[in-house]
Design a protein around this motif. Structure first.
Motif, PDB file in Angstrom:
ATOM      1  N   ASP A 126       0.346 112.471 -24.123  1.00  0.00           N
ATOM      2  CA  ASP A 126       1.005 112.208 -22.845  1.00  0.00           C
ATOM      3  C   ASP A 126      -0.061 111.993 -21.776  1.00  0.00           C
ATOM      4  OD1 ASP A 126       2.487 112.036 -20.566  1.00  0.00           O
ATOM      5  OD2 ASP A 126       3.652 113.858 -20.903  1.00  0.00           O
ATOM      6  N   LYS A 127      -0.314 110.740 -21.453  1.00  0.00           N
ATOM      7  CA  LYS A 127      -1.296 110.389 -20.427  1.00  0.00           C
ATOM      8  C   LYS A 127      -0.620 109.786 -19.202  1.00  0.00           C
ATOM      9  CE  LYS A 127      -5.057 109.702 -23.729  1.00  0.00           C
ATOM     10  NZ  LYS A 127      -6.130 108.794 -24.207  1.00  0.00           N
ATOM     11  N   SER A 128       0.677 110.102 -19.043  1.00  0.00           N
ATOM     12  CA  SER A 128       1.455 109.493 -17.964  1.00  0.00           C
ATOM     13  C   SER A 128       0.968 109.905 -16.575  1.00  0.00           C
ATOM     14  CB  SER A 128       2.941 109.848 -18.123  1.00  0.00           C
ATOM     15  OG  SER A 128       3.124 111.253 -18.149  1.00  0.00           O
ATOM     16  N   ALA A 129       0.263 111.032 -16.471  1.00  0.00           N
ATOM     17  CA  ALA A 129      -0.235 111.472 -15.156  1.00  0.00           C
ATOM     18  C   ALA A 129      -1.545 110.796 -14.783  1.00  0.00           C
ATOM     19  CB  ALA A 129      -0.408 112.993 -15.154  1.00  0.00           C
ATOM     20  N   SER A 130      -2.259 110.272 -15.767  1.00  0.00           N
ATOM     21  CA  SER A 130      -3.582 109.699 -15.477  1.00  0.00           C
ATOM     22  C   SER A 130      -3.656 108.190 -15.694  1.00  0.00           C
ATOM     23  CB  SER A 130      -4.647 110.393 -16.345  1.00  0.00           C
ATOM     24  OG  SER A 130      -4.346 110.256 -17.720  1.00  0.00           O
ATOM     25  N   ILE A 131      -2.824 107.643 -16.593  1.00  0.00           N
ATOM     26  CA  ILE A 131      -2.821 106.201 -16.839  1.00  0.00           C
ATOM     27  C   ILE A 131      -1.575 105.624 -16.184  1.00  0.00           C
ATOM     28  CG2 ILE A 131      -2.915 104.371 -18.571  1.00  0.00           C
ATOM     29  CD1 ILE A 131      -5.349 106.158 -18.603  1.00  0.00           C
ATOM     30  N   ILE A 132      -1.748 105.004 -15.029  1.00  0.00           N
ATOM     31  CA  ILE A 132      -0.627 104.466 -14.255  1.00  0.00           C
ATOM     32  C   ILE A 132      -0.872 102.979 -14.009  1.00  0.00           C
ATOM     33  CG2 ILE A 132       0.717 104.617 -12.126  1.00  0.00           C
ATOM     34  CD1 ILE A 132      -0.193 107.533 -11.879  1.00  0.00           C
ATOM     35  N   PHE A 133      -0.097 102.137 -14.689  1.00  0.00           N
ATOM     36  CA  PHE A 133      -0.155 100.694 -14.454  1.00  0.00           C
ATOM     37  C   PHE A 133       0.749 100.379 -13.267  1.00  0.00           C
ATOM     38  CE2 PHE A 133      -1.250 101.015 -18.974  1.00  0.00           C
ATOM     39  CZ  PHE A 133      -2.382 100.221 -19.028  1.00  0.00           C
ATOM     40  N   SER A 134       0.158  99.917 -12.182  1.00  0.00           N
ATOM     41  CA  SER A 134       0.891  99.755 -10.923  1.00  0.00           C
ATOM     42  C   SER A 134       1.065  98.288 -10.552  1.00  0.00           C
ATOM     43  CB  SER A 134       0.140 100.487  -9.805  1.00  0.00           C
ATOM     44  OG  SER A 134       0.678 100.169  -8.545  1.00  0.00           O
ATOM     45  N   TRP A 135       2.300  97.961 -10.122  1.00  0.00           N
ATOM     46  CA  TRP A 135       2.578  96.611  -9.614  1.00  0.00           C
ATOM     47  C   TRP A 135       1.753  96.324  -8.365  1.00  0.00           C
ATOM     48  CZ3 TRP A 135       4.932  92.249 -11.078  1.00  0.00           C
ATOM     49  CH2 TRP A 135       5.271  91.316 -10.104  1.00  0.00           C
ATOM     50  N   LYS A 136       1.671  97.276  -7.463  1.00  0.00           N
ATOM     51  CA  LYS A 136       0.949  97.095  -6.200  1.00  0.00           C
ATOM     52  C   LYS A 136      -0.547  96.935  -6.423  1.00  0.00           C
ATOM     53  CE  LYS A 136       4.358  99.606  -3.423  1.00  0.00           C
ATOM     54  NZ  LYS A 136       4.597 100.785  -2.544  1.00  0.00           N
ATOM     55  N   SER A 137      -1.067  97.584  -7.448  1.00  0.00           N
ATOM     56  CA  SER A 137      -2.510  97.509  -7.710  1.00  0.00           C
ATOM     57  C   SER A 137      -2.899  96.303  -8.554  1.00  0.00           C
ATOM     58  CB  SER A 137      -2.978  98.790  -8.413  1.00  0.00           C
ATOM     59  OG  SER A 137      -2.741  99.918  -7.601  1.00  0.00           O
ATOM     60  N   GLY A 138      -1.902  95.544  -9.004  1.00  0.00           N
ATOM     61  CA  GLY A 138      -2.189  94.348  -9.787  1.00  0.00           C
ATOM     62  C   GLY A 138      -2.348  94.589 -11.267  1.00  0.00           C
ATOM     63  N   ASP A 139      -1.961  95.787 -11.739  1.00  0.00           N
ATOM     64  CA  ASP A 139      -2.063  96.070 -13.173  1.00  0.00           C
ATOM     65  C   ASP A 139      -0.984  95.351 -13.977  1.00  0.00           C
ATOM     66  OD1 ASP A 139      -4.235  97.970 -13.039  1.00  0.00           O
ATOM     67  OD2 ASP A 139      -2.817  99.391 -12.177  1.00  0.00           O
ATOM     68  N   LEU A 140       0.128  94.970 -13.316  1.00  0.00           N
ATOM     69  CA  LEU A 140       1.246  94.316 -13.987  1.00  0.00           C
ATOM     70  C   LEU A 140       1.348  92.867 -13.530  1.00  0.00           C
ATOM     71  CD1 LEU A 140       3.910  97.152 -13.505  1.00  0.00           C
ATOM     72  CD2 LEU A 140       2.281  96.857 -15.387  1.00  0.00           C
ATOM     73  N   SER A 141       1.402  91.949 -14.477  1.00  0.00           N
ATOM     74  CA  SER A 141       1.514  90.538 -14.105  1.00  0.00           C
ATOM     75  C   SER A 141       2.971  90.086 -14.033  1.00  0.00           C
ATOM     76  CB  SER A 141       0.737  89.667 -15.094  1.00  0.00           C
ATOM     77  OG  SER A 141       1.220  89.846 -16.411  1.00  0.00           O
ATOM     78  N   SER A 142       3.875  90.771 -14.767  1.00  0.00           N
ATOM     79  CA  SER A 142       5.305  90.460 -14.682  1.00  0.00           C
ATOM     80  C   SER A 142       6.089  91.646 -15.197  1.00  0.00           C
ATOM     81  CB  SER A 142       5.660  89.199 -15.493  1.00  0.00           C
ATOM     82  OG  SER A 142       5.472  89.430 -16.876  1.00  0.00           O
TER      83      SER A 142
END
Length: 367
Positions: free
Chosen positions: A211-227
């Motif tokens: 469970d790395k949900s507290a440390s690995i956060i792919f964010s729309w605002k940060s540009g980690d997600l393209s769609s």
């Protein structure tokens, strides 16, 4: 991407996994690792490369950056009048070998009397490991055994503990059904001397990602997600199941009533289909228990969808194998106020004339 094949050593046993030679002269490679479903690979090369002979069907290969083992299953040759023939070599991860074992084989070889294959009450990861070992590590039936693979698990904690009768079928398919109950994964691992590895025996490991949900956060605002695609629906989510056999049926409810109760039906004819008349007494009680166990497993395997699909940007700071692995839980911080904990269920690596690339596939974890 460095792939290599295992050599068949002096023992003549291909499962000993003695490291062999690098796989070269390729035009493109695809290597896919998955959490529970089978991983796969594809190698495309000129027929003149000799890879067809170098990688025979049934041979075993691996990847320099992972312990995963895969089986060469198919050779496909394509030729035309104006181009050099090409060969496409494909296969899947080693646990799919369990398709070649039938549930209860050990019981059949011991006696011709039809006997149910039952896993005693235990956590699902323990049952999954026993299912594997009963069919590949069986000293009473050495011709069915794989001398250099062992089912293992080190999952901590507790879970559902109840006996399960496993109907006839190939071991791999029934293994996947058990793993789905508690959202577990399966991974082949070549023998190794690194921490957590087995230096003498290769393994089929039942595991649950970190469970790395507290440390690995792919964010729309940060540009980690393209769609991202969003779906808000309870359309397929059920909370009550009618389990129907040949003679009897039972209902398993999770609690909601009236307008909030949503029912489904589940076939269980294999549980009581061997009776010549409706069971009574202790037989009825045992049959109902088996049906209720199956009903609870079916309800538990569902999940509610909010973020249904996403693509990870190539510029994200998080790197596969360094920061997260297949099976790990991570967090998606999307739009519309939506945050979701997702499981990495697949990672695809591709190498061709355009260079190397890789991307994960994410799904909502089972409850």
């Amino acid at each position: 991407m460095e792939l290599f094949k295992f050599n068949v050593g002096t023992s003549g046993d291909p499962t000993v996994l003695e490291r062999g030679e690098a796989i070269n002269k390729v035009e493109s490679i695809m290597w896919v690792e998955r959490y529970r479903d089978a991983g796969e690979f594809e190698i495309i090369a000129k027929l003149s490369s000799g890879l067809g002979e170098f990688l025979p069907i049934g041979g075993l290969i691996s990847h320099a950056d992972t312990y995963e083992v895969m089986i060469v299953e198919n050779h496909e040759i394509n030729e035309s009048n104006d181009e050099d023939p090409t060969i496409t070599i494909t296969g899947r991860s080693f646990e799919t070998f369990l398709e070649n074992r039938i549930v209860g084989t050990n019981l059949v070889r011991a006696s011709s009397l039809i006997t149910e294959y039952e896993l005693p009450a235990a956590y699902t990861w323990t049952q999954a490991t026993k299912l594997i070992n009963d069919h590949i590590v069986d000293t009473t039936n050495p011709d069915d055994a794989l001398g250099n693979f062992l089912g293992t698990t080190t999952i901590p904690g507790t879970g559902v503990s109840e006996a399960r009768v496993i109907p006839r079928g190939n071991v791999y398919q029934k293994l996947l059904e058990i793993l789905a109950i508690d959202d577990l994964g399966i991974q082949s691992s070549r023998r190794n001397t690194f921490p957590g590895g087995n230096p003498t025996t290769s393994t089929l490991s039942v595991f649950k990602g970190a469970d790395k949900s507290a440390s690995i956060i792919f964010s729309w605002k940060s540009g980690d997600l393209s769609s991202v695609d969003y779906l808000f629906s309870d359309k397929k989510l059920k909370n009550s199941v009618m389990v129907v056999g040949r003679y009897i049926n039972t209902i398993v409810d999770l609690g909601p009533v009236n307008y909030d109760r949503r029912m489904m039906i589940l076939d269980a004819n294999d549980i009581d289909g061997n009776f010549s008349e409706p069971p009574t007494g202790a037989s009825l009680t045992a049959t109902l228990t088996k049906m209720q166990t199956r009903g609870r497993a079916a309800l538990k395997a569902q999940n509610r969808v909010t973020i249904s699909r996403t693509d990870i940007s190539k510029v994200t700071k998080f790197q596969y194998r360094r920061d997260y692995k297949v099976g790990d839980l991570i967090t998606l911080d999307g739009n519309f106020g939506q945050m979701a904990v997702m499981r990495v269920v697949e990672y695809v690596e591709i190498e061709d004339e355009n260079g190397e690339s890789g991307h994960p596939t994410l799904e909502l974890p089972g409850e």
